[in-house]
Design a protein around this motif. Sequence first.
Motif, PDB file in Angstrom:
ATOM      1  N   GLY A   4     -13.839  -4.606  18.450  1.00  0.00           N
ATOM      2  CA  GLY A   4     -13.869  -5.802  19.276  1.00  0.00           C
ATOM      3  C   GLY A   4     -12.620  -6.657  19.146  1.00  0.00           C
ATOM      4  O   GLY A   4     -12.431  -7.581  19.917  1.00  0.00           O
ATOM      5  N   ASP A   5     -11.772  -6.361  18.158  1.00  0.00           N
ATOM      6  CA  ASP A   5     -10.509  -7.081  17.978  1.00  0.00           C
ATOM      7  C   ASP A   5      -9.362  -6.162  18.374  1.00  0.00           C
ATOM      8  O   ASP A   5      -9.501  -4.955  18.336  1.00  0.00           O
ATOM      9  CB  ASP A   5     -10.307  -7.517  16.524  1.00  0.00           C
ATOM     10  N   GLU A   6      -8.238  -6.745  18.716  1.00  0.00           N
ATOM     11  CA  GLU A   6      -7.084  -5.933  19.077  1.00  0.00           C
ATOM     12  C   GLU A   6      -6.038  -5.883  17.981  1.00  0.00           C
ATOM     13  O   GLU A   6      -5.250  -4.966  17.901  1.00  0.00           O
ATOM     14  CB  GLU A   6      -6.462  -6.465  20.375  1.00  0.00           C
ATOM     15  N   LEU A   7      -6.005  -6.886  17.117  1.00  0.00           N
ATOM     16  CA  LEU A   7      -4.980  -6.981  16.083  1.00  0.00           C
ATOM     17  C   LEU A   7      -5.483  -6.346  14.795  1.00  0.00           C
ATOM     18  O   LEU A   7      -6.556  -6.688  14.306  1.00  0.00           O
ATOM     19  CB  LEU A   7      -4.649  -8.453  15.839  1.00  0.00           C
ATOM     20  N   ASP A   8      -4.700  -5.404  14.241  1.00  0.00           N
ATOM     21  CA  ASP A   8      -5.148  -4.793  12.994  1.00  0.00           C
ATOM     22  C   ASP A   8      -5.000  -5.791  11.853  1.00  0.00           C
ATOM     23  O   ASP A   8      -4.262  -6.770  11.931  1.00  0.00           O
ATOM     24  CB  ASP A   8      -4.429  -3.465  12.729  1.00  0.00           C
ATOM     25  N   LEU A   9      -5.745  -5.556  10.789  1.00  0.00           N
ATOM     26  CA  LEU A   9      -5.824  -6.514   9.692  1.00  0.00           C
ATOM     27  C   LEU A   9      -4.491  -6.724   8.983  1.00  0.00           C
ATOM     28  O   LEU A   9      -4.200  -7.831   8.547  1.00  0.00           O
ATOM     29  CB  LEU A   9      -6.895  -6.071   8.703  1.00  0.00           C
ATOM     30  N   GLY A  10      -3.690  -5.685   8.847  1.00  0.00           N
ATOM     31  CA  GLY A  10      -2.382  -5.838   8.227  1.00  0.00           C
ATOM     32  C   GLY A  10      -1.511  -6.793   9.013  1.00  0.00           C
ATOM     33  O   GLY A  10      -0.890  -7.708   8.459  1.00  0.00           O
ATOM     34  N   ALA A  11      -1.464  -6.609  10.323  1.00  0.00           N
ATOM     35  CA  ALA A  11      -0.679  -7.498  11.182  1.00  0.00           C
ATOM     36  C   ALA A  11      -1.235  -8.925  11.135  1.00  0.00           C
ATOM     37  O   ALA A  11      -0.478  -9.895  11.150  1.00  0.00           O
ATOM     38  CB  ALA A  11      -0.658  -6.976  12.614  1.00  0.00           C
ATOM     39  N   ALA A  12      -2.555  -9.047  11.057  1.00  0.00           N
ATOM     40  CA  ALA A  12      -3.166 -10.375  10.977  1.00  0.00           C
ATOM     41  C   ALA A  12      -2.801 -11.070   9.666  1.00  0.00           C
ATOM     42  O   ALA A  12      -2.520 -12.268   9.650  1.00  0.00           O
ATOM     43  CB  ALA A  12      -4.678 -10.265  11.126  1.00  0.00           C
ATOM     44  N   LEU A  13      -2.792 -10.321   8.560  1.00  0.00           N
ATOM     45  CA  LEU A  13      -2.386 -10.902   7.275  1.00  0.00           C
ATOM     46  C   LEU A  13      -0.933 -11.366   7.324  1.00  0.00           C
ATOM     47  O   LEU A  13      -0.590 -12.412   6.764  1.00  0.00           O
ATOM     48  CB  LEU A  13      -2.580  -9.895   6.144  1.00  0.00           C
ATOM     49  N   ILE A  14      -0.089 -10.602   8.002  1.00  0.00           N
ATOM     50  CA  ILE A  14       1.313 -10.996   8.165  1.00  0.00           C
ATOM     51  C   ILE A  14       1.397 -12.284   8.984  1.00  0.00           C
ATOM     52  O   ILE A  14       2.120 -13.210   8.617  1.00  0.00           O
ATOM     53  CB  ILE A  14       2.133  -9.852   8.809  1.00  0.00           C
ATOM     54  N   GLN A  15       0.642 -12.361  10.078  1.00  0.00           N
ATOM     55  CA  GLN A  15       0.641 -13.568  10.913  1.00  0.00           C
ATOM     56  C   GLN A  15       0.140 -14.790  10.151  1.00  0.00           C
ATOM     57  O   GLN A  15       0.594 -15.899  10.390  1.00  0.00           O
ATOM     58  CB  GLN A  15      -0.214 -13.365  12.163  1.00  0.00           C
ATOM     59  N   GLU A  16      -0.796 -14.569   9.231  1.00  0.00           N
ATOM     60  CA  GLU A  16      -1.329 -15.668   8.419  1.00  0.00           C
ATOM     61  C   GLU A  16      -0.354 -16.085   7.319  1.00  0.00           C
ATOM     62  O   GLU A  16      -0.599 -17.050   6.607  1.00  0.00           O
ATOM     63  CB  GLU A  16      -2.663 -15.261   7.784  1.00  0.00           C
ATOM     64  N   GLY A  17       0.739 -15.332   7.147  1.00  0.00           N
ATOM     65  CA  GLY A  17       1.713 -15.640   6.113  1.00  0.00           C
ATOM     66  C   GLY A  17       1.297 -15.166   4.731  1.00  0.00           C
ATOM     67  O   GLY A  17       1.833 -15.610   3.724  1.00  0.00           O
ATOM     68  N   LEU A  18       0.344 -14.238   4.677  1.00  0.00           N
ATOM     69  CA  LEU A  18      -0.186 -13.752   3.399  1.00  0.00           C
ATOM     70  C   LEU A  18       0.352 -12.387   3.002  1.00  0.00           C
ATOM     71  O   LEU A  18       0.028 -11.892   1.921  1.00  0.00           O
ATOM     72  CB  LEU A  18      -1.722 -13.710   3.462  1.00  0.00           C
ATOM     73  N   ALA A  19       1.136 -11.760   3.874  1.00  0.00           N
ATOM     74  CA  ALA A  19       1.660 -10.422   3.584  1.00  0.00           C
ATOM     75  C   ALA A  19       3.005 -10.236   4.283  1.00  0.00           C
ATOM     76  O   ALA A  19       3.334 -10.971   5.219  1.00  0.00           O
ATOM     77  CB  ALA A  19       0.674  -9.355   4.049  1.00  0.00           C
ATOM     78  N   GLN A  20       3.723  -9.235   3.826  1.00  0.00           N
ATOM     79  CA  GLN A  20       4.986  -8.840   4.437  1.00  0.00           C
ATOM     80  C   GLN A  20       4.845  -7.413   4.956  1.00  0.00           C
ATOM     81  O   GLN A  20       4.154  -6.590   4.336  1.00  0.00           O
ATOM     82  CB  GLN A  20       6.124  -8.880   3.399  1.00  0.00           C
ATOM     83  N   SER A  21       5.524  -7.101   6.037  1.00  0.00           N
ATOM     84  CA  SER A  21       5.504  -5.752   6.594  1.00  0.00           C
ATOM     85  C   SER A  21       6.378  -4.841   5.757  1.00  0.00           C
ATOM     86  O   SER A  21       7.473  -5.218   5.331  1.00  0.00           O
ATOM     87  CB  SER A  21       6.016  -5.760   8.029  1.00  0.00           C
ATOM     88  N   THR A  22       5.904  -3.601   5.531  1.00  0.00           N
ATOM     89  CA  THR A  22       6.693  -2.614   4.793  1.00  0.00           C
ATOM     90  C   THR A  22       7.031  -1.400   5.647  1.00  0.00           C
ATOM     91  O   THR A  22       7.673  -0.483   5.170  1.00  0.00           O
ATOM     92  CB  THR A  22       5.936  -2.126   3.535  1.00  0.00           C
ATOM     93  N   CYS A  23       6.606  -1.397   6.908  1.00  0.00           N
ATOM     94  CA  CYS A  23       6.858  -0.244   7.791  1.00  0.00           C
ATOM     95  C   CYS A  23       7.887  -0.597   8.850  1.00  0.00           C
ATOM     96  O   CYS A  23       7.901  -1.705   9.374  1.00  0.00           O
ATOM     97  CB  CYS A  23       5.572   0.178   8.499  1.00  0.00           C
ATOM     98  N   LEU A  24       8.706   0.375   9.148  1.00  0.00           N
ATOM     99  CA  LEU A  24       9.628   0.232  10.264  1.00  0.00           C
ATOM    100  C   LEU A  24       8.914   0.655  11.523  1.00  0.00           C
ATOM    101  O   LEU A  24       8.380   1.750  11.589  1.00  0.00           O
ATOM    102  CB  LEU A  24      10.864   1.104  10.051  1.00  0.00           C
TER     103      LEU A  24
END
Length: 117
Positions: free
Chosen positions: A95-115
């Motif tokens: 029911g959501d479109e944004l995956d949790l990793g991307a959401a954590l990044i948007q929340e400022g709680l994580a950094q992306s490690t994938c190119l």
Amino acid sequence: MHRLLGLIIGLLLLLSQPLASHAAEVLQVRSATLLQVGDRNRNYTVQLACIDVAVDDQQRAQDWLRAELPRRRRVNLRPKGSADGVLIARVTPLGDELDLGAALIQEGLAQSTCLEG
């Protein structure tokens, strides 16, 4: 015409119902990047792909995940690999479109490690 439309709608409902009933379910948020997931009779650990959570943000990220993923929330897994028996995947609540990793990044709680690309 109405009969054909009814047949098409019925067929679509029949085909989509088994997919929804067999979705993976979150059993537990184990850490800021690890989930315990159940799929029918199997339970397995899933690591969120493509993110890194700083030590100082671990508890906040875990609390955020727990708020977003109540027990038995159905999720879609897009596997990216595995390591030491742990599935590495992008995880998107149904029911959501944004995956949790991307959401954590948007929340400022994580950094992306994938190119991406």
